[in-house]
Design an enzyme around this catalytic site. Structure first.
Site, mmCIF file in Angstrom:
data_model
loop_
_atom_site.group_PDB
_atom_site.id
_atom_site.type_symbol
_atom_site.label_atom_id
_atom_site.label_comp_id
_atom_site.label_asym_id
_atom_site.label_seq_id
_atom_site.Cartn_x
_atom_site.Cartn_y
_atom_site.Cartn_z
ATOM 1 N N ASP A 137 0.891 -1.164 0.000
ATOM 2 C CA ASP A 137 0.000 0.000 0.000
ATOM 3 C C ASP A 137 0.924 1.207 0.000
ATOM 4 O O ASP A 137 1.564 1.513 1.012
ATOM 5 C CB ASP A 137 -0.885 -0.005 1.241
ATOM 6 C CG ASP A 137 -1.862 1.170 1.280
ATOM 7 O OD1 ASP A 137 -1.675 2.131 0.505
ATOM 8 O OD2 ASP A 137 -2.799 1.131 2.099
ATOM 9 N N ASN A 186 5.373 3.359 -9.944
ATOM 10 C CA ASN A 186 4.358 3.275 -10.989
ATOM 11 C C ASN A 186 2.927 3.437 -10.487
ATOM 12 O O ASN A 186 2.064 3.910 -11.220
ATOM 13 C CB ASN A 186 4.493 1.924 -11.707
ATOM 14 C CG ASN A 186 3.357 1.674 -12.683
ATOM 15 O OD1 ASN A 186 3.283 2.267 -13.749
ATOM 16 N ND2 ASN A 186 2.444 0.788 -12.309
ATOM 17 N N TYR A 220 -5.970 14.870 -10.502
ATOM 18 C CA TYR A 220 -5.014 13.935 -11.106
ATOM 19 C C TYR A 220 -3.913 14.697 -11.848
ATOM 20 O O TYR A 220 -2.728 14.421 -11.682
ATOM 21 C CB TYR A 220 -5.737 12.993 -12.068
ATOM 22 C CG TYR A 220 -4.814 12.091 -12.844
ATOM 23 C CD1 TYR A 220 -4.318 10.920 -12.273
ATOM 24 C CD2 TYR A 220 -4.439 12.393 -14.155
ATOM 25 C CE1 TYR A 220 -3.470 10.083 -12.976
ATOM 26 C CE2 TYR A 220 -3.599 11.566 -14.866
ATOM 27 C CZ TYR A 220 -3.115 10.408 -14.280
ATOM 28 O OH TYR A 220 -2.260 9.597 -14.987
#
Length: 247
Positions: free
Chosen positions: A49, A77, A140
């Protein structure tokens, strides 16, 4: 045997990177919050996590136990997207994107540093959405600006230790991340494969004399044009282009 640790490796770009490096004979650590369900004799899998520093520490220590204590490449990533106008997102949706896309990348860099020797490399996943702030995916997009800035800062901070830090800047790739309502998907399409992104990461971590100093790596012709056009265009021009493509 050279080694690479990849977060968010269960599917999509992370899996493609794992398979690309496995094909070259590398030891690969594929870790994700979901189980990694593919196998290879040189593949080590586990759970992580990225929001948790303890989880980062445990995952990297687990992988390093198979590599002799050092890691050649760490690929930051893991990332998520929640599309929608900022006023329509819940505080939890905003926080989760920032926790994974921003805090998770910093925690990954911190936890990875002790395993990165001179000549090792850190790869951070930015995005073409960081060329100019994108409506409809503003959180984002902003998180990928953060990744770009972090990469630049670390590329200077870690230079004295002989560690390269690079960022990858793809447009939309054919992964679950592109299953959203962002207007730029409708206008630009989803034309990049995870394998193309993985190939760019391979090239970024195997630079030649001309590309060794490059920090930001684009993937396709379209995102390369956007990347360099943004650096040449005045803000008002970039704003209008973004309005046409993503507004």
């Amino acid at each position: 045997m050279k080694s690479i640790f990849i977060s968010g490796a269960a599917q999509g770009i992370g899996r493609a990177v794992a398979e690309r490096f496995l094909a070259e004979g590398w030891m690969v650590g594929a870790y994700d919050i979901a189980p990694v369900e593919y196998e290879h004799e040189h593949l080590i899998t586990g759970l992580i996590d990225v929001r948790s520093p303890e989880s980062w520490s445990a995952a990297l220590a687990d992988f390093a136990a198979h590599t002799g204590g050092t890691i050649d490449v760490v690929d930051n990533n893991a990332g998520i997207i929640v599309a929608g106008n900022i006023a329509d997102l819940s505080p939890e949706q905003v926080k989760r994107q920032i926790d994974i896309n921003c805090t998770g990348v910093v925690l990954g860099a911190q936890a990875a540093k002790p395993y990165l020797k001179r000549g090792s490399q850190l790869v951070n996943m930015s995005s073409a959405s960081a060329t100019y702030g994108q409506p409809g995916i503003a959180t984002y997009s902003a998180s990928k600006f953060f990744v770009a800035g972090l990469t630049e800062g670390l590329s200077l901070e870690w230079a004295r230790d002989g560690i390269r830090v690079v960022a990858i800047w793809p447009l939309w790739a054919r992964t679950n991340l592109a299953n959203n309502s962002a207007a730029s998907i409708k206008r630009l399409g989803v034309n990049i494969t995870p394998e193309e992104v993985a190939e760019t990461i391979w090239k970024a971590t195997h630079p030649n004399l001309l590309t060794r100093g490059r920090i930001h790596w684009t993937v396709s012709t379209a995102d390369t044009v956007l990347f360099y056009a943004r650096r040449l265009a005045p803000n008002r021009v970039a704003r209008q282009i973004t309005r046409l493509l993503a507004g």
